[in-house]
Design an enzyme around this catalytic site. Sequence first.
Site, PDB file in Angstrom:
ATOM      1  N   ARG A  11       0.755  -1.179   0.088  1.00  0.00           N
ATOM      2  CA  ARG A  11       0.140  -0.083   0.023  1.00  0.00           C
ATOM      3  C   ARG A  11       0.972   1.214   0.075  1.00  0.00           C
ATOM      4  NH1 ARG A  11      -3.909  -1.918   4.694  1.00  0.00           N
ATOM      5  NH2 ARG A  11      -2.020  -2.831   5.391  1.00  0.00           N
ATOM      6  N   MET A  12       1.908   1.074   0.534  1.00  0.00           N
ATOM      7  CA  MET A  12       3.044   2.222   0.749  1.00  0.00           C
ATOM      8  C   MET A  12       3.484   2.498  -0.699  1.00  0.00           C
ATOM      9  SD  MET A  12       3.146   4.272   3.001  1.00  0.00           S
ATOM     10  CE  MET A  12       4.620   5.494   2.427  1.00  0.00           C
ATOM     11  N   THR A  74      11.118   1.529   6.570  1.00  0.00           N
ATOM     12  CA  THR A  74      10.731   0.050   7.084  1.00  0.00           C
ATOM     13  C   THR A  74      10.806  -0.063   8.494  1.00  0.00           C
ATOM     14  OG1 THR A  74      12.015  -0.881   4.950  1.00  0.00           O
ATOM     15  CG2 THR A  74      11.343  -2.417   6.928  1.00  0.00           C
ATOM     16  N   HIS A 130      -2.945   1.065  15.523  1.00  0.00           N
ATOM     17  CA  HIS A 130      -2.603   0.956  13.655  1.00  0.00           C
ATOM     18  C   HIS A 130      -3.775  -0.090  13.673  1.00  0.00           C
ATOM     19  CE1 HIS A 130       1.031   3.038  14.440  1.00  0.00           C
ATOM     20  NE2 HIS A 130       1.097   3.213  13.168  1.00  0.00           N
ATOM     21  N   LYS A 134      -1.077  -4.655  10.730  1.00  0.00           N
ATOM     22  CA  LYS A 134       0.061  -4.414  11.295  1.00  0.00           C
ATOM     23  C   LYS A 134       0.929  -5.357  12.127  1.00  0.00           C
ATOM     24  CE  LYS A 134       3.042  -0.429  13.083  1.00  0.00           C
ATOM     25  NZ  LYS A 134       3.913  -0.533  11.972  1.00  0.00           N
TER      26      LYS A 134
END
Length: 241
Positions: A11-12, A74, A130, A134
Amino acid sequence: MKIGIIGSAGRMGQALVEAITAAGQSHAGGVDKGGDVASLVAASDVLVDFSSPVGLEANLDACIAAGKPIVIGTTGLEERHHYLIDDAARDIPVLQTGNTSLGVTMLAALVRQAAAQLGDDWDIEILEMHHRHKVDAPSGTALLLGEAAAKGRNIDLKTNSERGRDGITGARQPGTIGFASLRGGSVAGDHVVIFASDNERIELIHRAENRAIFAKGAVKAAIWLTDRKAGRFGMNEVLGV
């Protein structure tokens, strides 16, 4: 400027492509697990890595071999990963951060200032939430904020933190920094740093509405990094705070 993405399928990675275009830069391509990192590095002016800790060493080696700078967003990094980053920073510019958001970078500066000015009678607690997917906790951002608080107090976070309270834990140890992690839904990232003393409390809050803020900050960091000499940098230096 040609910006390559390591971890492009996530997604990033998708958000980064949009941010690169919006910044008027060129997307050099992307690579994921099992891909040809060396070819991507050769085709790029700077790399942005939002993959996983497992591939960090190979990614750094490829950047060192080609003399290319790299932004590392990261999370879930361990102590040995930071040793690898320190070694790489002797040869190339490396910017590593637990959060590329410009807002979080400013928040960390405020946390550091508050921790330095307030006494040990102010307890520090960091709460983060989150999305359900995650995999690491506390979040990289929570640890970044914890490091900022520890730096403000001139203490070592590793030996002055409390995590995972459960059962009869006894009274809170003075001077420590506490962490609490929540997971659920699709939350992009909420962080609250609480300074609590007798009769008053300060709360510094950052809420991420979507991942675009992280991508925008990462692209800004990548552009900034290309003009640096070898060394290890953080987002605070990008903003000058």
